[in-house]
Design an enzyme around this catalytic site. Structure first.
Site, PDB file in Angstrom:
ATOM      1  N   SER A 257      23.334  20.370  10.081  1.00  0.00           N
ATOM      2  CA  SER A 257      23.114  18.889   9.821  1.00  0.00           C
ATOM      3  C   SER A 257      24.168  18.178  10.211  1.00  0.00           C
ATOM      4  CB  SER A 257      22.784  18.941   8.296  1.00  0.00           C
ATOM      5  OG  SER A 257      24.025  18.421   7.581  1.00  0.00           O
ATOM      6  N   LYS A 258      23.802  16.887  10.374  1.00  0.00           N
ATOM      7  CA  LYS A 258      24.665  15.785  10.821  1.00  0.00           C
ATOM      8  C   LYS A 258      25.780  15.446   9.920  1.00  0.00           C
ATOM      9  CE  LYS A 258      21.514  12.890  12.848  1.00  0.00           C
ATOM     10  NZ  LYS A 258      20.346  12.138  12.094  1.00  0.00           N
ATOM     11  N   ARG A 259      25.693  15.759   8.459  1.00  0.00           N
ATOM     12  CA  ARG A 259      26.678  15.698   7.850  1.00  0.00           C
ATOM     13  C   ARG A 259      28.055  16.264   8.173  1.00  0.00           C
ATOM     14  NH1 ARG A 259      25.174  17.793   2.968  1.00  0.00           N
ATOM     15  NH2 ARG A 259      23.228  18.256   3.935  1.00  0.00           N
TER      16      ARG A 259
END
Ligand code: GLU
Length: 475
Positions: A257-259
């Site tokens: 994920s982008k996080r």
């Protein structure tokens, strides 16, 4: 497989945003299988979901594929024998095929309003049933249908699922996968604006474009039985499916994920990863050669790639491993080859400075975007506290003496390494202590790239100026 036995693979991105790094891995496998078999790799734009269309996404997708050094044999920009390769330019083709299904009662008109469908779903949910179209419109007579169409009522066209039939297909990675049609919805094939859904267009296109192998992410597995049913209804040969694993986040919390860092193919290039290092890393994220070999050029991968060694288990997108690969690939390149990358990532540096810096910095470099921080001191005076100069317990007086004597030495800006070492031993200074003072004075930081080797890029005047600044702090 198609009668001609020519391997044809395809990548079918939707222009809804940037190409995901997982999409690039799929594309790489498509590309390798086609090249290995002297077949064709096709790029097709699946743009039927106009609501999710992002302006300019298609050209960015095309460009990033090229920037990774990959290409396609047929596609929206170059055409080919089975074009057009953009779904919204093929609407008349889908009309022809939906008519065939309607004529054979394998698809039907549905006039249900959004409101009715929402209420229906709520009732089903309350009864703990999987929401599914209740076939309200399947009962309509042809006369009623005709009347409704003439009245201008809005409709969609749905796929007619047979009752209680098993749809079985053999996934190249996962083996046999079975679905019962009772679990499946009467999928909308044509939306109320006349545009097909992905499920319908993908089947028509893959068939007409003679695609033999479909690689795609495992999130599409549940769509596959509906698509297989369509192949059966049309009496078309079913292509080979391989549903690739999802890429997992190293944090252990599910999908990448982008996080935890960039997930777009473009972002990795912007971050200073080399395309060849990225591709090598992606080759092994879902496939292994069956040996310990880890480094593959694209040509080697094309030769060695095989369907038998595709992984069933989702791989972790291990950024440390990627960094390791990138470092290796950077060091494999000559200084001349590295020049354009340094130039791009250090726009303030002159060509002369870059030529000095490449051999000094490449040995420990992980990715090009780290460069600007490493040599920030060349372009600005990094502010620091006087205490940092004295970090190793040096007194202000001794630090000032060290810097003053070094300044004198720098009036001759040659053979710096050996002359600085001589200066240290002549004065019986502690080497570690000297270099801390000198390092902080030049760079404003206690962690820096090889210091003396970087000085020619700073220049004689620039170096002396930094020492003067440090000396004012020590007063
Ligand atoms: N258009 C779909 C996507 O954006 C392609 C799915 C498929 O490969 O069938 O991922």
């Amino acid at each position: 497989m198609s009668d001609t036995n020519i391997v044809r693979t395809r990548m079918a991105p939707s222009p809804t945003g940037e190409l995901h790094i997982g999409g690039l891995r799929t594309l790489l496998y498509d590309y390798a299988l086609a090249r290995q078999n002297h077949g064709q790799f096709i790029l097709r734009l699946e743009d039927t979901d106009q609501k999710r269309h992002v302006e300019g996404a298609e050209s960015r997708i095309f460009q990033v594929i090229k920037d990774y050094g990959l290409s396609w044999d047929e596609g929206p920009d170059i055409g080919g024998p089975y074009g057009p390769y953009v779904q919204t330019k093929r609407l008349n083709i889908y009309q022809k095929y939906i008519k065939e299904l309607l004529d054979q009662d394998l698809a039907y008109y549905c006039f249900c309003s959004e409101q009715r469908l929402t209420e229906m779903r709520e009732v089903q949910k309350a009864a703990h049933k999987v929401p599914k179209y209740d076939r309200h419109c399947l009962k309509l007579s042809s006369k009623e249908i005709k009347q409704k169409i003439e009245n201008g009522e809005k409709y969609v066209i749905r796929l007619k699922m047979p009752d209680n039939e098993n749809i079985v297909f053999k996934d190249l990675i996962r083996g046999e996968i079975k679905f019962n049609t009772n679990e499946l919805d009467d999928q909308v094939l044509i939306k109320s604006d006349g545009i097909p859904t992905y499920h319908f267009a993908v089947v028509v296109d893959d068939h007409l474009m003679k695609i033999t192998h479909i690689f795609r992410g495992e999130e599409w597995i549940s769509s596959t039985p509906k698509q297989i049913l369509l192949y059966k209804y049309f009496k078309w040969e079913v292509p080979n499916f391989a549903h690739l694993t999802v890429l997992l986040d190293p944090s252990g919390h599910g999908k990448m994920s982008k996080r935890h860092g960039s997930t777009h193919a473009r972002a990795f290039l912007d971050d200073g990863y080399l395309p060849e290092a990225m591709l090598n890393f992606l080759m092994l994220l879902g496939w292994n050669p069956g040996t310990d070999k880890e480094l593959f050029t694209l040509d080697e991968f094309i030769k060695e790639f095989n369907l038998e060694h595709l992984h069933k288990k989702s791989p972790i997108f291990d950024r440390k491993k990627l960094d390791y690969f990138n470092g290796l690939y950077i060091r494999q390149k000559s200084d001349e080859e590295l020049f354009p990358y340094f130039k791009k990532f250090l726009p303030q540096a002159s060509d002369e400075q870059i030529k000095i810096l490449i051999p000094v910095l490449k040995e420990r470099l992980i990715k090009f975007s780290d460069l600007s921080e490493q040599v920030k001191f060349l372009f600005e005076d990094v502010d620091y506290d006087k205490d940092l100069l004295l970090k190793k317990g040096t007194s202000s007086e001794l630090a000032a003496e060290m810097l003053n004597k070094t300044k004198e030495l720098l009036s001759d800006f040659t053979n710096l390494s050996s002359r600085i070492l001589n200066l240290i031993s002549e004065n019986s200074w502690n080497t570690g202590e000297f270099f801390m003072v000198f390092r902080v004075a030049i760079c404003g930081s206690s962690f820096t790239p090889p210091l003396v080797e970087c000085l020619p890029a700073l220049g004689q005047e620039g170096t002396i100026r930094k020492l003067d600044l440090a000396l004012t702090k020590l007063k």
